[in-house]
Structure formats: structure tokens, C-alpha cells
Design a protein around this motif. Structure first.
Motif, PDB file in Angstrom:
ATOM      1  N   SER A  85       0.818  -1.219   0.000  1.00 36.05           N
ATOM      2  CA  SER A  85       0.000   0.000   0.000  1.00 36.05           C
ATOM      3  C   SER A  85       0.849   1.265   0.000  1.00 36.05           C
ATOM      4  O   SER A  85       0.341   2.364  -0.256  1.00 36.05           O
ATOM      5  N   VAL A  93      -0.443   4.323  -5.214  1.00 33.92           N
ATOM      6  CA  VAL A  93      -1.301   3.167  -4.922  1.00 33.92           C
ATOM      7  C   VAL A  93      -2.733   3.652  -4.644  1.00 33.92           C
ATOM      8  O   VAL A  93      -3.717   3.113  -5.170  1.00 33.92           O
ATOM      9  N   PHE A  94      -2.830   4.704  -3.829  1.00 32.60           N
ATOM     10  CA  PHE A  94      -4.152   5.273  -3.542  1.00 32.60           C
ATOM     11  C   PHE A  94      -4.809   5.795  -4.820  1.00 32.60           C
ATOM     12  O   PHE A  94      -6.003   5.559  -5.063  1.00 32.60           O
ATOM     13  N   TRP A 113      -6.335   3.089  -6.874  1.00 30.93           N
ATOM     14  CA  TRP A 113      -7.557   2.578  -6.227  1.00 30.93           C
ATOM     15  C   TRP A 113      -8.712   3.560  -6.468  1.00 30.93           C
ATOM     16  O   TRP A 113      -9.841   3.153  -6.757  1.00 30.93           O
ATOM     17  N   TRP A 114      -8.421   4.861  -6.363  1.00 32.79           N
ATOM     18  CA  TRP A 114      -9.463   5.880  -6.518  1.00 32.79           C
ATOM     19  C   TRP A 114     -10.030   5.870  -7.940  1.00 32.79           C
ATOM     20  O   TRP A 114     -11.228   6.046  -8.148  1.00 32.79           O
ATOM     21  N   GLU A 163     -10.417   3.362  -9.685  1.00 27.74           N
ATOM     22  CA  GLU A 163     -11.338   2.210  -9.761  1.00 27.74           C
ATOM     23  C   GLU A 163     -12.582   2.390  -8.894  1.00 27.74           C
ATOM     24  O   GLU A 163     -13.527   1.615  -8.992  1.00 27.74           O
ATOM     25  N   HIS A 164     -12.547   3.373  -7.989  1.00 26.47           N
ATOM     26  CA  HIS A 164     -13.683   3.635  -7.096  1.00 26.47           C
ATOM     27  C   HIS A 164     -14.037   5.117  -7.167  1.00 26.47           C
ATOM     28  O   HIS A 164     -13.979   5.830  -6.165  1.00 26.47           O
ATOM     29  N   TRP A 183     -10.056   4.516   1.435  1.00 28.84           N
ATOM     30  CA  TRP A 183      -8.930   3.655   1.051  1.00 28.84           C
ATOM     31  C   TRP A 183      -8.161   3.197   2.286  1.00 28.84           C
ATOM     32  O   TRP A 183      -7.803   2.015   2.403  1.00 28.84           O
ATOM     33  N   VAL A 210      -7.466  -0.646   3.434  1.00 30.90           N
ATOM     34  CA  VAL A 210      -6.127  -1.227   3.592  1.00 30.90           C
ATOM     35  C   VAL A 210      -5.911  -1.716   5.029  1.00 30.90           C
ATOM     36  O   VAL A 210      -5.430  -2.829   5.266  1.00 30.90           O
TER      37      VAL A 210
END
Ligand code: B12
Ligand code: SF4
Ligand code: SF4
Length: 233
Positions: free
Chosen positions: A17, A57-58, A61-62, A64-65, A75, A79
């Protein structure tokens, strides 16, 4: 018999992460945070970031969301909660009310000190670090067994602000928001809504934080700075 210390497993589980295990402390008697079962936590493991290593990494993820509310908090929970459960502890987060005293914990876990801006200053990373969560444990021995080994605890520590004679952070804010009386949040927020504020601090980050010479190579990216300013203002 003591169970194996979860520190190494927590650190390893966090690695993908970009977050890191910042340190351990034993909860202060009488001021212990409560576990979900109503019992006081005895040991606290602090999790955060040194520099902006978690940002890519964040960000992925963001993407994708995209519709999630409070993306960085969400997030962090995604994690840290599974890591806490695997380690046999309970996760708590800096934005959750009532606020846990993350900065007071950090000053014990890593022997950090407050800067004149209110942010804790790290001897290597300067003002470019923060906290994303903590794991509470019922056993005090966990904190004892690791805090004795923590890199900075118990060692001679030079507070960077004590040896910074010019203190450029204190004269960089266009509205003088920092004074011995504290941080004038409303002066700062009013300024951020102006044209100058939008083009200055909102675009490139808090000018007072920027003025600090310590740990400049760990400064956050423009995207990260803009994200934090937008969430704060
Ligand atoms: C409320 C809050 C704010 C408020 C009010 C701050 C204040 N005047 O107290 C506001 C919204 C203004 C704020 C702003 C920011 N904050 Co803030 N904030 C918090 C929060 C959620 C609670 C603080 C608190 O009252 N805790 C309860 C008491 C009991 O805990 P404590 O640790 O003993 O309290 C300490 C703080 O209150 C501190 N303090 C006192 N005055 C100030 C002033 C400032 C500006 C800060 C940051 C701290 C601070 O001193 C106390 C003793 O150590 C914490 C997270 C947390 N749970 O602690 C983050 C936290 C303190 N904030 C943080 C940050 C990074 C910021 C911002 C830089 C965000 C940004 N833009 O990127 C800004 C700074 C302003 C700027 N110009 O950029 C970080 C600090 C990390 C560090 N290196 O120390 C924290 C720990 C959050 C995190 N996830 O890491 N924040
Ligand atoms: S500019 Fe100097 S006084 Fe201000 S935070 Fe940085 S080291 Fe501390
Ligand atoms: S964000 Fe800008 S206005 Fe606010 S405290 Fe920092 S320098 Fe001052």
C-alpha cells in the motif's frame, strides 16, 4: 507464553500500500482508547506515511472507485482494517469522531515534536508525513516490546525547529495565520476562497509548509498537495 509479536507481519502486510508502521506506544493509564468490547486498549500501533509513497497506490484505487465518498479515508480503511483483523487488533482512524489524539500518540511512538505550524516535524521527512490509522491491542506487552526498539525513542534527539533560527514557516503565510496564540483557521480558509488563494496555496500547497527547509526532497506531488488542500478548505 507470549504470542509472536505482530509487528513484522503488520509491516509486511502494509508494504504493497505504500503505508508504513510508524511506531508503537503503550496507552497512557487512565487515557486508554476503548476497544469494541468496552475494554481499554493497552498497546497502540501507529500507521502512516513518510513522504508521499502511498499516493500512486491510492490514486490507482481511486480511479477504480470514482464515486466513493472521502476517498483517502475509505482507502485507508480498506487497507488497514484487514491488516488489523489479521494481527488480532482493532483499527481506528484519524478522522473518526471522537478524535483520537494521533499527534500525542505519535510524539510517544517516534519521539517527534510539534513545529510552530502545529504539524509534527520529522528530522528526516520534515513536515511531509502523516497518519492514516492505528491498530489497538489489548496486551500492553506488545507496545513495551517494540517501543524499546523504536529508532528514535530514548535517543538524543535534535528538534529541527530548535536549530532553525530564521523560522521561515512563520513569515510565509499571506494572512499571518500562525501566531503564538495558535492557528487562525478562519483567516486561512477565507484567504483560500480568494483569487490569490486559489492560484497560490490551493494550487501549490500551504506556503508556510512549503517554506520549511527540512525534508524538502520528500515534498508531496502537486496532485497530492491539491487533494489535501481541497479536502481541508
Ligand atoms: C481537527 C484537525 C484539524 C483542524 C484543526 C486543527 C487545530 N487547530 O487543532 C483543521 C481542519 C484546521 C486542520 C488542518 C490541517 N491538518 Co489537521 N487534524 C485535525 C485532527 C482531525 C484532530 C486534531 C485534534 O484536535 N485531535 C484531538 C487532540 C486531543 O489530539 P492531540 O493529538 O493531543 O492534539 C494535537 C493537535 O490538536 C495539535 N494541534 C494544535 N493546533 C494545531 C494546528 C494545526 C494546523 C495542526 C495540524 C495541529 C494542531 O496539537 C495537539 C497536541 O499535540 C487531526 C487527526 C487526529 N485525530 O488527531 C488532524 C491532523 C492533526 N491534521 C493534520 C494535517 C496534515 C493537517 C493539514 C496540513 C491538512 C492539509 N492541508 O494537508 C491542515 C493544516 C492547515 C493548513 N494550512 O494546511 C495531520 C498532522 C500530521 C503531522 N505531520 O503532524 C493530522 C494528525 C491528520 C493526519 N491524518 O495525519 N486539522
Ligand atoms: S521552518 Fe524551521 S521552525 Fe519552521 S517548521 Fe521548519 S524547521 Fe521548524
Ligand atoms: S494554506 Fe495558505 S493561508 Fe492557509 S495557513 Fe497555509 S499559507 Fe496561510
Amino acid at each position: 507464553m507470549d504470542r509472536p509479536h505482530p509487528g513484522a507481519a503488520v509491516a509486511a502486510a502494509l508494504e504493497p500500500s505504500g503505508l508504513v508502521l510508524r511506531g508503537w506506544l503503550v496507552a497512557e493509564a487512565g487515557a486508554e482508547p476503548l476497544l469494541a468490547n468496552g475494554k481499554p486498549a493497552k498497546a497502540i500501533c501507529l500507521i502512516g506515511h513518510l513522504g508521499g509513497g502511498f499516493w500512486p497506490v491510492f490514486s490507482a484505487w481511486w480511479r477504480e472507485h470514482p464515486r466513493v465518498s472521502d476517498p483517502l479515508d475509505s482507502w485507508s480503511k480498506a487497507v488497514i482494517e484487514p491488516v488489523a483483523a489479521e494481527a488480532g487488533g482493532q483499527a481506528v482512524f484519524p478522522s473518526d469522531r471522537p478524535w483520537h489524539p494521533f499527534q500525542a500518540w505519535a510524539m510517544k511512538a517516534e519521539a517527534l515534536r510539534s513545529s510552530p505550524l502545529g504539524l509534527l516535524i520529522h528530522p528526516e521527512f520534515g513536515l511531509w508525513h502523516g497518519y492514516r490509522g492505528a491498530i489497538l491491542f489489548a496486551e500492553s506487552a506488545l507496545g513495551d516490546r517494540v517501543s524499546a526498539k523504536s529508532a528514535m525513542v530514548g535517543q538524543a534527539f535534535v528538534h529541527p525547529c530548535d536549530v532553525c533560527s530564521d523560522k521561515p514557516c512563520l513569515s510565509a503565510c499571506p494572512v499571518g495565520a500562525f501566531s503564538p496564540d495558535g492557528f487562525a483557521v478562519s483567516n486561512c480558509r477565507s484567504y483560500l476562497r480568494t483569487e490569490d488563494g486559489q492560484q497560490g496555496c490551493m494550487a501549490s500547497g500551504c506556503l508556510a509548509r512549503e517554506a520549511c527547509p527540512v525534508g524538502r526532497s520528500h515534498r508531496y506531488s502537486s496532485a497530492q498537495l491539491q487533494f489535501h488542500m481541497a479536502s481541508y478548505s
